[in-house]
Design a protein around this motif. Structure first.
Motif, PDB file in Angstrom:
ATOM      1  N   GLU A 167      43.871  23.526  -5.756  1.00 36.17           N
ATOM      2  CA  GLU A 167      43.083  23.258  -4.548  1.00 36.17           C
ATOM      3  C   GLU A 167      42.066  22.146  -4.797  1.00 36.17           C
ATOM      4  OE1 GLU A 167      39.986  25.538  -1.487  1.00 36.17           O
ATOM      5  OE2 GLU A 167      40.917  26.629  -3.141  1.00 36.17           O
ATOM      6  N   ARG A 168      41.954  21.248  -3.807  1.00 30.58           N
ATOM      7  CA  ARG A 168      40.983  20.164  -3.869  1.00 30.58           C
ATOM      8  C   ARG A 168      40.265  20.087  -2.522  1.00 30.58           C
ATOM      9  NH1 ARG A 168      42.501  20.524  -8.313  1.00 30.58           N
ATOM     10  NH2 ARG A 168      43.116  18.920  -9.824  1.00 30.58           N
ATOM     11  N   ARG A 169      38.953  20.068  -2.537  1.00 28.77           N
ATOM     12  CA  ARG A 169      38.193  19.869  -1.307  1.00 28.77           C
ATOM     13  C   ARG A 169      36.896  19.154  -1.652  1.00 28.77           C
ATOM     14  NH1 ARG A 169      34.801  24.723  -0.449  1.00 28.77           N
ATOM     15  NH2 ARG A 169      35.183  26.161  -2.177  1.00 28.77           N
TER      16      ARG A 169
END
Length: 251
Positions: A167-169
């Protein structure tokens, strides 16, 4: 003579607080903030500029006494600084900001105040009378309480990239603190038993973003080194449990 009186006043306040074990009162903090503001004037041809960003360091005991309502107290103190500046016809470059922090080296009743002149972008300004004297009226917030209350300072442009597994945010940073921890009320929630409920926080301090470890059990790491407090630089890697955060500033 003024410097001598200020020194004597600080000595009396410190000794009396320790001697009688008096509980530190908000009014004492407000007086010290105003004293710091008055002691760091920059006089140009037509205006007297004073600091608008303050950090108040308190002992662990005194900090604990204010911790439950610290945010509200910081706001009240900032508005008190604004009112005092207006009464004295001082000029501020942006709405005052007050931050209260814990310092394990201070004795109960003692405090230390650091201050800086910060513009509306959140950048620290060198107190140069010639440069400030050349500031156009449209670029300087003269002391209008209501206008300053409406226009809070902008913070330097920066983000935190959250990397958890695949996950990347990305979260933008602003003038409000960014809370990190296991508690669902945090801005960045880390579902990891190694992470404390209130683990760490990123706050705007004197025009720079600073990371604070909130006395977490397993620690907060920046670029592989455990830290209690550190001013962040572009591309710094923050590790909290199994999550990596990357601090980025605008190009």
């Amino acid at each position: 003579m003024e410097r001598l009186e200020a020194f004597a006043s600080r000595m009396i306040e410190g000794w009396s607080a320790r001697l009688f074990r008096a509980k530190l009162q908000p009014v004492q903090i407000a007086k010290r903030l105003i004293r710091a503001m008055e002691s760091h004037q920059t006089v140009s041809l037509s205006k007297t500029f004073v600091p608008n960003s303050f950090v108040v360091s308190l002992s662990a005991v005194d900090y604990a006494g204010f911790e439950q309502y610290r945010r509200s107290l910081e706001q009240d103190l900032a508005e008190g600084v604004l009112g005092a500046a207006r009464d004295r016809n001082y000029t501020l470059l942006a709405f005052p900001n007050v931050e209260i922090e814990r310092d394990e080296d201070l004795a109960p009743g003692d405090m230390r105040v650091s201050c800086a002149l910060v513009d509306a972008t959140g950048e620290e300004v060198t107190p140069d009378p010639k440069a400030l004297g050349a500031v156009e009226a449209g670029h300087t917030m003269v002391l209008d309480r209501e206008a300053l209350l409406r226009e809070r300072p902008r913070a330097p442009k920066a983000t935190v990239q959250v990397r958890e597994g695949e996950e990347r945010r990305e979260l933008p940073l602003g003038p409000e603190p960014l809370a990190i921890g296991r508690d669902p009320q945090n801005d960045i929630v880390v579902d990891d038993r190694r992470v404390s409920r209130k683990h760490a926080e990123i706050r705007l301090r004197l025009g720079r973003y600073t990371l604070y470890d909130l006395q977490s059990t397993n620690g907060t790491f920046v670029n592989g080194r455990r830290v209690a407090e550190v001013v962040l630089s572009d591309r710094d890697r923050i590790n909290v449990g199994g999550v990596e955060l990357v601090f980025r500033t605008a190009e």
